[in-house]
Each structure stands twice: as C-alpha cells, then as structure tokens.
Design a protein around this motif. Structure first.
Motif, mmCIF file in Angstrom:
data_model
loop_
_atom_site.group_PDB
_atom_site.id
_atom_site.type_symbol
_atom_site.label_atom_id
_atom_site.label_comp_id
_atom_site.label_asym_id
_atom_site.label_seq_id
_atom_site.Cartn_x
_atom_site.Cartn_y
_atom_site.Cartn_z
ATOM 1 N N ARG A 95 17.271 39.076 3.568
ATOM 2 C CA ARG A 95 16.851 39.629 4.852
ATOM 3 C C ARG A 95 16.146 40.951 4.608
ATOM 4 N NH1 ARG A 95 22.468 39.864 7.301
ATOM 5 N NH2 ARG A 95 23.003 40.063 5.141
ATOM 6 N N SER A 96 15.873 41.663 5.650
ATOM 7 C CA SER A 96 15.167 42.936 5.497
ATOM 8 C C SER A 96 16.026 43.933 4.729
ATOM 9 C CB SER A 96 14.783 43.499 6.861
ATOM 10 O OG SER A 96 15.930 43.772 7.628
ATOM 11 N N ALA A 97 15.387 44.943 4.187
ATOM 12 C CA ALA A 97 16.054 45.893 3.290
ATOM 13 C C ALA A 97 17.155 46.700 3.975
ATOM 14 C CB ALA A 97 15.024 46.841 2.685
ATOM 15 N N ASP A 98 17.093 46.847 5.293
ATOM 16 C CA ASP A 98 18.127 47.626 5.979
ATOM 17 C C ASP A 98 19.347 46.778 6.344
ATOM 18 O OD1 ASP A 98 16.795 46.187 7.920
ATOM 19 O OD2 ASP A 98 16.969 47.741 9.448
ATOM 20 N N GLU A 99 19.370 45.520 5.922
ATOM 21 C CA GLU A 99 20.526 44.654 6.146
ATOM 22 C C GLU A 99 21.169 44.323 4.812
ATOM 23 O OE1 GLU A 99 19.913 41.408 8.800
ATOM 24 O OE2 GLU A 99 18.271 42.429 9.810
ATOM 25 N N GLY A 100 22.400 43.826 4.862
ATOM 26 C CA GLY A 100 23.153 43.547 3.641
ATOM 27 C C GLY A 100 22.600 42.389 2.839
ATOM 28 N N GLN A 101 23.129 42.243 1.637
ATOM 29 C CA GLN A 101 22.722 41.158 0.757
ATOM 30 C C GLN A 101 23.401 39.858 1.165
ATOM 31 O OE1 GLN A 101 22.749 41.931 -3.481
ATOM 32 N NE2 GLN A 101 23.281 44.041 -3.061
ATOM 33 N N THR A 102 22.842 38.761 0.700
ATOM 34 C CA THR A 102 23.474 37.455 0.851
ATOM 35 C C THR A 102 24.133 37.119 -0.474
ATOM 36 O OG1 THR A 102 21.801 36.772 2.437
ATOM 37 C CG2 THR A 102 23.097 35.028 1.412
ATOM 38 N N VAL A 103 25.413 36.735 -0.433
ATOM 39 C CA VAL A 103 26.156 36.390 -1.641
ATOM 40 C C VAL A 103 26.300 34.874 -1.682
ATOM 41 C CG1 VAL A 103 28.271 36.750 -2.957
ATOM 42 C CG2 VAL A 103 27.443 38.551 -1.435
ATOM 43 N N PHE A 104 25.897 34.275 -2.803
ATOM 44 C CA PHE A 104 26.001 32.833 -2.997
ATOM 45 C C PHE A 104 27.138 32.553 -3.963
ATOM 46 C CE2 PHE A 104 21.654 33.645 -1.758
ATOM 47 C CZ PHE A 104 21.408 32.642 -0.828
ATOM 48 N N PHE A 105 28.054 31.669 -3.569
ATOM 49 C CA PHE A 105 29.200 31.290 -4.394
ATOM 50 C C PHE A 105 29.045 29.835 -4.803
ATOM 51 C CE2 PHE A 105 30.676 34.546 -1.448
ATOM 52 C CZ PHE A 105 31.280 35.445 -2.307
ATOM 53 N N THR A 106 29.375 29.525 -6.065
ATOM 54 C CA THR A 106 29.350 28.144 -6.565
ATOM 55 C C THR A 106 30.684 27.860 -7.229
ATOM 56 O OG1 THR A 106 26.979 28.326 -6.976
ATOM 57 C CG2 THR A 106 28.132 26.482 -8.013
ATOM 58 N N CYS A 107 31.335 26.774 -6.819
ATOM 59 C CA CYS A 107 32.626 26.388 -7.383
ATOM 60 C C CYS A 107 32.430 25.930 -8.827
ATOM 61 C CB CYS A 107 33.242 25.260 -6.561
ATOM 62 S SG CYS A 107 34.817 24.665 -7.222
ATOM 63 N N THR A 108 33.286 26.397 -9.722
ATOM 64 C CA THR A 108 33.190 26.021 -11.135
ATOM 65 C C THR A 108 33.716 24.614 -11.378
ATOM 66 O OG1 THR A 108 35.332 27.037 -11.599
ATOM 67 C CG2 THR A 108 33.381 28.396 -11.950
ATOM 68 N N HIS A 109 34.412 24.027 -10.402
ATOM 69 C CA HIS A 109 35.007 22.704 -10.571
ATOM 70 C C HIS A 109 34.139 21.611 -9.958
ATOM 71 C CE1 HIS A 109 38.609 24.689 -12.003
ATOM 72 N NE2 HIS A 109 38.514 25.492 -10.961
ATOM 73 N N CYS A 110 33.757 21.773 -8.688
ATOM 74 C CA CYS A 110 33.009 20.717 -7.996
ATOM 75 C C CYS A 110 31.568 21.104 -7.703
ATOM 76 C CB CYS A 110 33.726 20.320 -6.703
ATOM 77 S SG CYS A 110 33.682 21.587 -5.409
ATOM 78 N N ARG A 111 31.179 22.326 -8.017
ATOM 79 C CA ARG A 111 29.826 22.858 -7.817
ATOM 80 C C ARG A 111 29.400 22.965 -6.346
ATOM 81 N NH1 ARG A 111 26.231 23.157 -12.253
ATOM 82 N NH2 ARG A 111 27.365 22.766 -14.159
ATOM 83 N N TYR A 112 30.374 22.986 -5.461
ATOM 84 C CA TYR A 112 30.073 23.196 -4.050
ATOM 85 C C TYR A 112 29.550 24.615 -3.876
ATOM 86 C CZ TYR A 112 30.817 23.638 0.993
ATOM 87 O OH TYR A 112 30.640 23.845 2.328
ATOM 88 N N GLN A 113 28.547 24.793 -3.023
ATOM 89 C CA GLN A 113 27.955 26.113 -2.828
ATOM 90 C C GLN A 113 28.226 26.611 -1.416
ATOM 91 O OE1 GLN A 113 23.827 25.897 -3.895
ATOM 92 N NE2 GLN A 113 24.279 25.847 -6.071
ATOM 93 N N GLU A 114 28.565 27.919 -1.341
ATOM 94 C CA GLU A 114 28.775 28.591 -0.072
ATOM 95 C C GLU A 114 27.942 29.845 -0.068
ATOM 96 O OE1 GLU A 114 32.891 29.658 -0.001
ATOM 97 O OE2 GLU A 114 33.591 27.584 0.005
ATOM 98 N N LYS A 115 27.622 30.344 1.103
ATOM 99 C CA LYS A 115 26.924 31.632 1.190
ATOM 100 C C LYS A 115 27.628 32.524 2.187
ATOM 101 C CE LYS A 115 23.437 31.298 4.697
ATOM 102 N NZ LYS A 115 22.109 31.683 5.060
ATOM 103 N N GLU A 116 27.495 33.802 1.961
ATOM 104 C CA GLU A 116 28.145 34.784 2.830
ATOM 105 C C GLU A 116 27.191 35.952 3.012
ATOM 106 O OE1 GLU A 116 31.573 37.767 1.727
ATOM 107 O OE2 GLU A 116 32.409 35.782 2.160
ATOM 108 N N ASP A 117 26.911 36.303 4.255
ATOM 109 C CA ASP A 117 26.065 37.451 4.537
ATOM 110 C C ASP A 117 26.945 38.684 4.610
ATOM 111 O OD1 ASP A 117 23.654 36.024 4.717
ATOM 112 O OD2 ASP A 117 24.122 35.410 6.755
ATOM 113 N N SER A 118 26.627 39.655 3.775
ATOM 114 C CA SER A 118 27.449 40.875 3.772
ATOM 115 C C SER A 118 26.762 42.002 4.475
ATOM 116 C CB SER A 118 27.778 41.284 2.340
ATOM 117 O OG SER A 118 26.607 41.531 1.616
#
Length: 118
Positions: A95-118
């Motif tokens: 997103r724009s520089a004045d907003e937080g980063q997006t964190v992407f998570f990947t499971c080491t077992h099933c490789r499912y991906q999630e995202k979280e806006d911080s």
C-alpha cells in the motif's frame, strides 16, 4: 516525588532503564536527568544473558514437487488450515508508504498462505 521503586536498574522518577554505574560518583537518568549516588548500587551484581536461536531452527528451505523453495525465518504461528505450528514469513510494502506493511505467512507443513495487513 518518586513514582517507581523497587528495581535499582530503573529510574525511580520516570521508570527508564538506568545506565550502568561507571567511574563517576553519580548515575544520571538519560530521560529525566535525576542523579542517583553510585553508593546506592554497592554490592549489587548485574548479569545478562543473550540466547541465540540455532540457525537450523530460525530458517528453513523446503522443496516441493514444483521445485519451488521456501526460504525465510520460521516463527511460532499456527496454520489456520492444518493447525500445525511453524510458518515462514516475509513482508512487502503493498500500500502507500504512510500505511503499514503486508506480512505474508506460509505454512512449512502444508504451504497454505495467509496475509496480514499491519
């Protein structure tokens, strides 16, 4: 008026961490400038420990059938799909520089991906 007390590692006035006593006869708080005589620290022993995570536990590289490789730090986060502990993460500024980063998570077992806006 002293608001904080009990632990000599912290300023009794503002609660900030005090510097270690040196060769001066007073310890000065870096935040509120209160001065404490070094004699108040007499007989105290200060110990600190630094614990590093082993490299093999802090990062992981996995190969799957598609020959893509997962790399990155492993954190203690539970996968919402397989309910197992351990996910790799990376961040992006989506997103724009004045907003937080997006964190992407990947499971080491099933490789499912999630995202979280911080």
């Amino acid at each position: 008026m002293l608001c904080f007390g009990g632990d000599p590692n912290f300023c009794p006035e503002c609660g900030s961490v005090l510097p270690l006593p040196g060769v001066q006869d007073m310890v000065c708080c870096p935040r509120c400038s209160i001065k404490i005589p070094v004699t108040e620290f007499a007989g105290q022993e200060i110990r600190s420990t630094i614990v590093f995570n082993p490299v093999e536990q802090s990062t992981v590289a996995l190969d799957d059938a598609e020959d893509s490789e997962l790399k990155g730090p492993v954190i203690e986060r539970r996968c919402s799909r397989c309910n197992k502990e351990g996910m790799i993460y990376h961040t992006r500024q989506m997103r724009s520089a004045d907003e937080g980063q997006t964190v992407f998570f990947t499971c080491t077992h099933c490789r499912y991906q999630e995202k979280e806006d911080s």
